[in-house]
Design a protein around this motif. Sequence first.
Motif, PDB file in Angstrom:
ATOM      1  N   ASN A 181     -13.429  -6.288   2.068  1.00 49.32           N
ATOM      2  CA  ASN A 181     -13.726  -4.921   1.628  1.00 49.32           C
ATOM      3  C   ASN A 181     -13.027  -4.556   0.322  1.00 49.32           C
ATOM      4  O   ASN A 181     -12.942  -3.368  -0.016  1.00 49.32           O
ATOM      5  CB  ASN A 181     -13.310  -3.929   2.725  1.00 49.32           C
ATOM      6  CG  ASN A 181     -14.160  -4.065   3.985  1.00 49.32           C
ATOM      7  OD1 ASN A 181     -15.353  -4.343   3.912  1.00 49.32           O
ATOM      8  ND2 ASN A 181     -13.536  -3.892   5.144  1.00 49.32           N
ATOM      9  N   VAL A 183      -7.342  -5.231  -3.087  1.00 52.11           N
ATOM     10  CA  VAL A 183      -7.337  -5.168  -1.622  1.00 52.11           C
ATOM     11  C   VAL A 183      -6.534  -3.941  -1.203  1.00 52.11           C
ATOM     12  O   VAL A 183      -5.345  -3.835  -1.502  1.00 52.11           O
ATOM     13  CB  VAL A 183      -6.705  -6.433  -1.019  1.00 52.11           C
ATOM     14  CG1 VAL A 183      -6.720  -6.364   0.512  1.00 52.11           C
ATOM     15  CG2 VAL A 183      -7.423  -7.680  -1.517  1.00 52.11           C
ATOM     16  N   THR A 184      -7.177  -2.995  -0.518  1.00 54.19           N
ATOM     17  CA  THR A 184      -6.500  -1.781  -0.058  1.00 54.19           C
ATOM     18  C   THR A 184      -6.107  -1.948   1.402  1.00 54.19           C
ATOM     19  O   THR A 184      -6.956  -2.103   2.278  1.00 54.19           O
ATOM     20  CB  THR A 184      -7.411  -0.550  -0.215  1.00 54.19           C
ATOM     21  OG1 THR A 184      -7.779  -0.409  -1.591  1.00 54.19           O
ATOM     22  CG2 THR A 184      -6.686   0.714   0.229  1.00 54.19           C
ATOM     23  N   LEU A 185      -4.795  -1.916   1.662  1.00 48.00           N
ATOM     24  CA  LEU A 185      -4.260  -2.096   3.009  1.00 48.00           C
ATOM     25  C   LEU A 185      -3.903  -0.743   3.618  1.00 48.00           C
ATOM     26  O   LEU A 185      -3.803   0.253   2.907  1.00 48.00           O
ATOM     27  CB  LEU A 185      -3.014  -2.990   2.949  1.00 48.00           C
ATOM     28  CG  LEU A 185      -3.227  -4.381   2.316  1.00 48.00           C
ATOM     29  CD1 LEU A 185      -1.907  -5.132   2.255  1.00 48.00           C
ATOM     30  CD2 LEU A 185      -4.262  -5.183   3.089  1.00 48.00           C
ATOM     31  N   SER A 209       0.821  -1.209   0.000  1.00 49.74           N
ATOM     32  CA  SER A 209       0.000   0.000   0.000  1.00 49.74           C
ATOM     33  C   SER A 209       0.857   1.263   0.000  1.00 49.74           C
ATOM     34  O   SER A 209       0.608   2.204   0.740  1.00 49.74           O
ATOM     35  CB  SER A 209      -0.919   0.015   1.229  1.00 49.74           C
ATOM     36  OG  SER A 209      -0.140  -0.019   2.412  1.00 49.74           O
ATOM     37  N   TYR A 231      -9.821  -6.972   5.312  1.00 55.38           N
ATOM     38  CA  TYR A 231      -9.455  -6.151   4.158  1.00 55.38           C
ATOM     39  C   TYR A 231      -9.865  -6.850   2.856  1.00 55.38           C
ATOM     40  O   TYR A 231     -10.297  -6.209   1.902  1.00 55.38           O
ATOM     41  CB  TYR A 231      -7.954  -5.876   4.139  1.00 55.38           C
ATOM     42  CG  TYR A 231      -7.499  -4.958   5.249  1.00 55.38           C
ATOM     43  CD1 TYR A 231      -7.935  -3.637   5.315  1.00 55.38           C
ATOM     44  CD2 TYR A 231      -6.653  -5.414   6.256  1.00 55.38           C
ATOM     45  CE1 TYR A 231      -7.539  -2.794   6.345  1.00 55.38           C
ATOM     46  CE2 TYR A 231      -6.249  -4.587   7.284  1.00 55.38           C
ATOM     47  CZ  TYR A 231      -6.697  -3.278   7.323  1.00 55.38           C
ATOM     48  OH  TYR A 231      -6.303  -2.442   8.349  1.00 55.38           O
TER      49      TYR A 231
END
Length: 262
Positions: free
Chosen positions: A170, A144-146, A119, A167
């Motif tokens: 989402n 996947v946004t961390l 990220s 995560y």
Amino acid sequence: RKDGKAYDRFRNRLMFTIYNTVGDIAGFAGRAMGDDQPKYLNTPETPLFDKSKILYNLHVARKNAKDESIILTEGYMDTLALVKAGILNVVASMGTSLTANQIELLRRYCKKVYIAYDSDIAGDAASMRGIELLIGSGLDILVVTLPGGQDPDDVIRAGGREAFEQYLANAEAHFKYFLSKSIKKRPELDASAMRDIIVEVTPLIMKSPNILQQDENVRELSETLGIEEKRVRAVMSQAAPRRQVYQEKQEAPAPVVLAAGS
């Protein structure tokens, strides 16, 4: 060496065993323990070891493709961290950009790909490149946004499997992610910027083999920018004048001028 004497290719390196799709050892990779270069060193290319045709851990992931999905990470350590936490449907692309052969392997064993790259700025750029490469495959692509600056290994160390799976749950659809990054690159969302955004995402939309998905992306682009769909399509037709996906065959339209909120 050139003088015929042998030497240790992988000296002072952390070793990773590379398996092919069926689980046979194909080669090795070594990560430098100090400042030696290159940071990662692989077995030389041979008929048995071609890193463009191998996905790290695919021999395990293909048997554990939960819900017909596979998670794509940037490297061995991220993959191993997830496997250690019990998430087995995960692969890495051998430290290189995705190749056509690797994408074909993904298509063979899953229908959905989660891109779980680092990220940071480089990770965001890699995610966008990965989307562009994958879009024509017909796979369902999610990102996947961390948390800022973290990678999957960091998330597992801090919160375990449950944290990463949150995560994962989402994850954003690829077009929403790509569009949001394209917007964030521009400090002011004026008419010129909106036109540039449309031009930038047009190839992404048009590469999709799913016509219904294309239409859905155009609607989302229109709603996000607050521009009439017909104007969005007009700009798209100028960005790719040889494509006839969005507009009936006709003479090239006059330049379209966008006004904010139109």
